[in-house]
Design an enzyme around this catalytic site. Structure first.
Site, PDB file in Angstrom:
ATOM      1  N   TYR A 108       0.855  -1.206   0.000  1.00 29.65           N
ATOM      2  CA  TYR A 108       0.000   0.000   0.000  1.00 29.65           C
ATOM      3  C   TYR A 108       0.881   1.243   0.000  1.00 29.65           C
ATOM      4  O   TYR A 108       1.896   1.306   0.697  1.00 29.65           O
ATOM      5  CB  TYR A 108      -0.899   0.020   1.238  1.00 29.65           C
ATOM      6  N   GLU A 196      -3.348   7.646  -4.195  1.00 26.31           N
ATOM      7  CA  GLU A 196      -3.327   6.355  -3.519  1.00 26.31           C
ATOM      8  C   GLU A 196      -3.131   5.230  -4.525  1.00 26.31           C
ATOM      9  O   GLU A 196      -3.799   5.185  -5.560  1.00 26.31           O
ATOM     10  CB  GLU A 196      -4.635   6.145  -2.751  1.00 26.31           C
TER      11      GLU A 196
END
Length: 388
Positions: A108, A196
């Site tokens: 992530y 993101e």
């Protein structure tokens, strides 16, 4: 402002962030042609402004072009429902067809503004594929953070710290550092409010790829980015949000039945809170701003009343730059145009308040005045409950 994954990946590619090869399709036949060009296993992904697409059936693997066509046929036109969508879901108009990546590890990576510290923060975690809120709640120690200097930005040593924290080594470490720095450059230069990548993946053949891309942009900076504005997809927004944006109104539709028109975001939040305190639910957040014109107030009022859930309206204005007489004129004009049939409570205070109250009193409309915010909230909640 939000954009689709395929649009975000195109931007990231410009900045040197590696992404899988692919293209967007709006018909099953077009999806097949893209799969033929990619010549291998592909993934077909619904292009909607929401997360959780895979769990909702919006992401499908296909072994060949025929499978890609069949997957696109299933996804296109479906009402995709996730925890982030309205109850009825969002209709899928396009799919991204891209090469299926042989995933070895999911990670992530994201960057946003830390308002508490007044600077940008880059976050990374080995818990890729999961929602970062869930990771923060259950395993906060798995999230690595690097705060940037407002003047210097993200430094190479910080990117290396993040790459080390992700467990990258050797060639993947070099790729990861370069990707992190490139993503941050895109985030800054495009005035993003969020960038993101979830998941960021290491493939079995040693590549580090942005398998997903979520870019949100600061609306206040869009005047600098006409190319970004051109990417806006109004199909992903509620009609009322789109209409409000035409008049530069800060509007968000909610699930309640008391419409709110307020000037100032803080006052709007307080108004919503006090409506809930007295036992009702706000139908919207609407900030008309400090320098609204009569036309803008009129359109704001129309937008509120076009929501069929609205059973009453509370107008709460504290006039500083915003004049109470301008608001009153707009409210009266709008109420006449839409033929007001629900209770309306108006609380005015500040600049030209006496003129504003006089305009309302002489309008001939059924408008209930209020002395203060508590009085206004109590009156509109009581009126809505009585009407029900």
């Amino acid at each position: 402002m939000k954009i689709h994954e395929y649009q975000g990946k195109a931007i990231l590619k410009e900045f040197g962030v590696p992404v899988p090869a692919g293209d967007v399709a709006d018909t099953p036949a077009q999806a097949r042609r893209i799969a033929e060009r990619l010549a291998g296993r592909v993934v077909v992904k619904a292009q909607v402004h929401t997360g959780g697409r895979g769990k909702a059936g919006g992401v499908k693997l296909a072994d060949d072009p025929a499978g890609a066509e069949a997957a696109a046929k299933q996804i296109l036109g479906m009402m995709l429902k996730t925890p982030q969508t309205p109850p009825e879901g969002i209709k899928v108009h396009k799919v991204l067809v891209e090469e299926a990546s042989p995933i070895a590890t999911e990670l992530y990576l994201s960057m946003t503004l830390d308002r508490g510290r007044g600077t940008h923060v880059v976050m990374a975690s080995q818990a890729g594929g999961m929602e970062i809120e869930e990771v923060a709640a259950t395993h906060p120690e798995k999230i690595i953070r690097e705060w940037t200097d407002p003047a210097l930005g993200l430094q190479p040593f910080q990117a290396r710290n993040l790459a080390f924290g992700l467990g990258l080594t050797g060639e993947q470490f070099k790729q990861g550092v370069a990707l992190i720095l490139s993503l941050f450059r895109a985030y800054l230069e495009k005035d993003c409010s969020l960038a993101e990548v979830n998941p960021l993946v290491i493939t079995t053949d040693g590549r580090v790829l942005a398998l997903d891309a979520k870019l949100n942009f600061d609306d206040n900076a869009l005047y600098r980015h006409k190319d970004i504005v051109a990417l806006r997809d109004v199909n992903e927004e509620t009609p009322l949000d789109v209409e409000a944006s035409k008049y530069s109104l800060n509007y968000i539709k909610l699930d309640g039945n008391v419409g709110c028109m307020v000037n100032g975001a803080g006052l709007a939040m307080a108004t919503m809170d006090i409506i809930k305190f007295y036992g009702a639910e706000p139908a919207n957040f609407l900030d008309v701003g400090g320098g609204a014109t009569t036309e803008k107030v009129t359109e704001a009022f129309k937008i509120i009343l076009s929501d069929k859930n609205v059973k009453g309206v509370l107008v709460n204005i504290f006039g500083g730059i915003m004049r109470c007489d301008v608001v009153a004129t707009g409210v009266v004009e709008a109420a006449k145009q839409v033929k007001l049939s629900v209770p309306l409570v108006v609380r005015l205070e500040g600049t030209n308040v006496d003129q504003g109250k006089k305009i309302l009193a002489e309008s001939g409309l059924n408008i209930t005045p209020a002395n203060d915010l508590a009085d206004a909230a109590k009156k509109i909640v009581d009126a809505v409950k009585k009407a029900a």
